[in-house]
Design a protein around this motif. Structure first.
Motif, short mmCIF file in Angstrom:
data_model
loop_
_atom_site.label_atom_id
_atom_site.label_comp_id
_atom_site.label_asym_id
_atom_site.label_seq_id
_atom_site.Cartn_x
_atom_site.Cartn_y
_atom_site.Cartn_z
N ASP A 84 -6.62 -12.82 -2.52
CA ASP A 84 -7.68 -13.82 -2.59
C ASP A 84 -7.96 -14.24 -4.04
N ASP A 85 -7.84 -13.27 -4.95
CA ASP A 85 -8.12 -13.53 -6.37
C ASP A 85 -6.90 -14.08 -7.11
N LYS A 86 -5.84 -14.37 -6.38
CA LYS A 86 -4.59 -14.92 -6.94
C LYS A 86 -3.92 -13.98 -7.93
N LYS A 87 -4.11 -12.67 -7.72
CA LYS A 87 -3.45 -11.69 -8.57
C LYS A 87 -2.11 -11.24 -7.98
N ALA A 114 -5.47 -1.55 2.14
CA ALA A 114 -5.27 -2.94 2.50
C ALA A 114 -6.38 -3.85 1.98
N ALA A 115 -7.60 -3.33 1.91
CA ALA A 115 -8.71 -4.15 1.42
C ALA A 115 -8.50 -4.54 -0.04
N ALA A 116 -8.08 -3.58 -0.85
CA ALA A 116 -7.84 -3.87 -2.27
C ALA A 116 -6.68 -4.86 -2.42
N MET A 117 -5.66 -4.71 -1.61
CA MET A 117 -4.52 -5.62 -1.65
C MET A 117 -4.94 -7.03 -1.23
N GLY A 118 -5.76 -7.11 -0.18
CA GLY A 118 -6.24 -8.41 0.28
C GLY A 118 -7.10 -9.11 -0.76
N THR A 153 0.83 -1.21 0.00
CA THR A 153 0.00 0.00 0.00
C THR A 153 0.86 1.26 0.00
N ASP A 154 2.18 1.10 -0.13
CA ASP A 154 3.04 2.28 -0.26
C ASP A 154 2.68 3.04 -1.53
N GLN A 155 2.84 4.35 -1.48
CA GLN A 155 2.53 5.19 -2.63
C GLN A 155 3.75 6.05 -2.97
N PHE A 156 4.07 6.13 -4.25
CA PHE A 156 5.18 6.97 -4.72
C PHE A 156 4.61 7.99 -5.69
#
Length: 533
Positions: free
Chosen positions: A251-254, A243-247, A40-43
């Protein structure tokens, strides 16, 4: 963040991870497809920070996790911790008994990723430009004890220090001392944009959308010569808004693994009910959270106000209710797992006590309620930060001694405003540059402090910090660090809140996860591979 001889036992003992659920073992890279890691780091490039990934500018955990993959350093901290060992160097040693002169000899045949030879002059140039640029938000403070950099022959660099510093080998292991090609990095100004070039284990290619990085592709650098063993050919670092999008991507194996920053809820749910095909790795953490103060601001200029806050805030409630198993209360700037730690704040203030806080304010003739805004950043330290600061507000306001409001600001605006002294009270986190008590005290109490704070302690700056750095055996400096922690507890220029743990979630079949992130939150992508159960 000493170490010529000392292996820090408190840290080394913690570096053995605890695994939950079943996972793969073994190593190597059996598939040629890229390993995908989420963060979730942003640059973001902005007018105030057009060069977020320049080693002379970037001084954040996420930025350093990009630099560590691509920019080589003379030294590096080995797997499992301990004292630094050579990487671009084949040897480094103090040449005097006072720890004021440090000589490194380069490995033979070093080149940058484009094939350009890497010479001692490149090392001198790279480190000198950090000192010359001296970015307000950058890492120059780590290296400002360097008086002169001397090159000898075609393979030697000698660092002459202003004062003794046994921690210097660790500083040379940070991206602040990363070696960059002279033709691509201006000597006196930052390199704008997101491209990073070096001689490290990977080359990198950023994918940029709307002025910010969406993905970084790391490809094994065939010209890398150093101490690291690279166990894969390619890693993609995918950046997620939360974190929700990352999780969901896991789950979607991406993605194969998610690192910074899982939410406390995600970690807690996986601990209670492991997900099929996903492994949760618990890692020791050396990150801390604290409140900082503009000690010139009228609302908190009096030490009594800051001491009253230290008496009221219930760290245990914040750790347990907001962060669950991912944090524990902290009563010092130095975490409990670092040599030299002492519970200075608890020793001075004990359990939360509103009556004693009121007496402290009354004795200093402070009118109550004391009014101020408590500032925090909305997008830098994880999804639970907002809840933490609402909890802090409630604890202070429930005492009737304070009238606190809360305001959140994106990091790109937050950090410059904090450095400018715009905030009376503000929340910050600290990920250590290296696991030594010096890196939890000097950045806050020495000249050119990290927070640009007006607070000064002559005893700390002129006597105790220099005294601690003379000790090669770091355990011998413990009494000095106890004094420094007691100064912080008494004057409260900063107020420690909690110490974190780390959790990493990964899909089965991914190996090396337990070594891919260390206790300082450093990302070591070269440790990852694909294997079989």
């Amino acid at each position: 963040m000493n170490r010529k001889t000392l292996v820090l036992p408190a840290v080394v003992g913690l570096l053995a991870p605890v695994l939950a659920a079943c996972g793969a073992t073994g190593g190597g890279d059996e598939g040629k497809d890229a390993i995908v890691v989420g963060t979730t780091d942003q640059f973001i490039a902005s007018k105030d920070n057009p060069a977020p990934l320049d080693p002379a500018i970037g001084y954040e955990a996420g930025v350093w996790n990009v630099l560590r993959q691509t920019v080589q350093t003379l030294m590096h901290v080995p797997r499992g911790g301990g004292e630094p060992v050579p990487d671009a160097a084949k040897s480094c040693v103090f040449t005097d008994t006072e720890n004021e002169s440090y000589r490194c000899t380069l490995r033979n045949g070093l080149t940058f990723a484009d094939g350009t030879p890497l010479t001692p002059d490149d090392v001198r140039y790279s480190i000198q430009r950090v000192l010359d640029i001296k970015s307000d938000n950058g890492p120059a403070g780590l290296l400002d004890n360097i008086d002169m950099i001397e090159t000898k022959g075609d393979d030697q660099i000698v660092f002459h220090l202003r004062t003794p510093d046994a921690t210097f080998p660790y500083k040379l292991a940070t991206p602040a001392a990363g070696i960059v090609p002279q033709g691509k990095y201006p000597a006196k100004s930052p390199r704008e944009g997101f491209q990073v070039d070096g001689s490290g284990p990977y080359t990198m290619k950023p994918e940029v959308k709307n002025g910010q990085v969406a993905k970084v592709v790391f490809t094994r650098n065939p010209k890398y010569k150093g101490d690291l063993e690279v166990l894969n050919d390619k890693v993609e670092l995918d950046l997620f808004p939360d974190a929700a999008a990352m999780g969901k991507a896991l789950d979607d194996k991406k993605v194969d693994m998610m690192t910074r920053t899982m939410s406390p809820e995600q970690a807690g749910q996986m601990l209670v009910k492991p997900k099929d095909g996903i492994k949760l790795t618990e890692m020791p953490g050396l990150a801390i959270s604290y409140l900082g103060f503009n000690t010139n601001a009228p609302s908190v200029k009096s030490k009594a106000v800051r001491q009253a806050m230290a008496r009221i805030i219930d760290r245990g409630a914040i750790a347990s209710k907001v962060y669950g198993t991912t944090a524990e209360p902290l009563y010092s700037l130095i975490p409990s797992t670092i040599t030299g730690h002492t519970n200075s704040f608890f020793n001075k203030y004990g359990e939360p006590d509103t009556a004693k806080a009121a007496a402290t304010l009354q004795a200093a003739h402070i009118n109550t309620p004391v009014k101020f805004t408590l500032h925090y950043t909305t997008d830098h330290y994880g999804p639970a930060t907002a809840t933490e600061f609402e909890t802090l507000k409630q604890q202070l306001n429930d005492s009737k001694l304070f009238d606190v409001t809360v305001k959140g600001t994106p990091w790109a605006e937050y950090r410059p405003a904090q450095m400018s002294g715009d905030y009376d009270v503000y929340g910050m986190g600290w990920f250590p540059d290296f696991p030594d008590p010096d890196n939890y005290t000097a950045p806050f109490l020495d000249k050119n402090d990290f927070l640009n704070s007006p607070y000064r302690s002559a005893l700390a700056e002129n006597t105790l910090i220099p005294q601690s750095r003379r000790e090669t055996d770091r355990s011998a400096a413990s009494k000095t660090f106890e004094q420094l922690q007691d100064i912080v507890a008494n004057d409260v220029p900063v107020l420690p809140i909690w110490q974190g743990k780390q959790y990493i979630a990964s899909r089965e079949g991914l190996t090396g996860v337990e070594w891919a992130v260390n206790a300082s939150a450093d990302l070591h992508l070269w440790e990852l591979g694909r294997g079989t159960v």
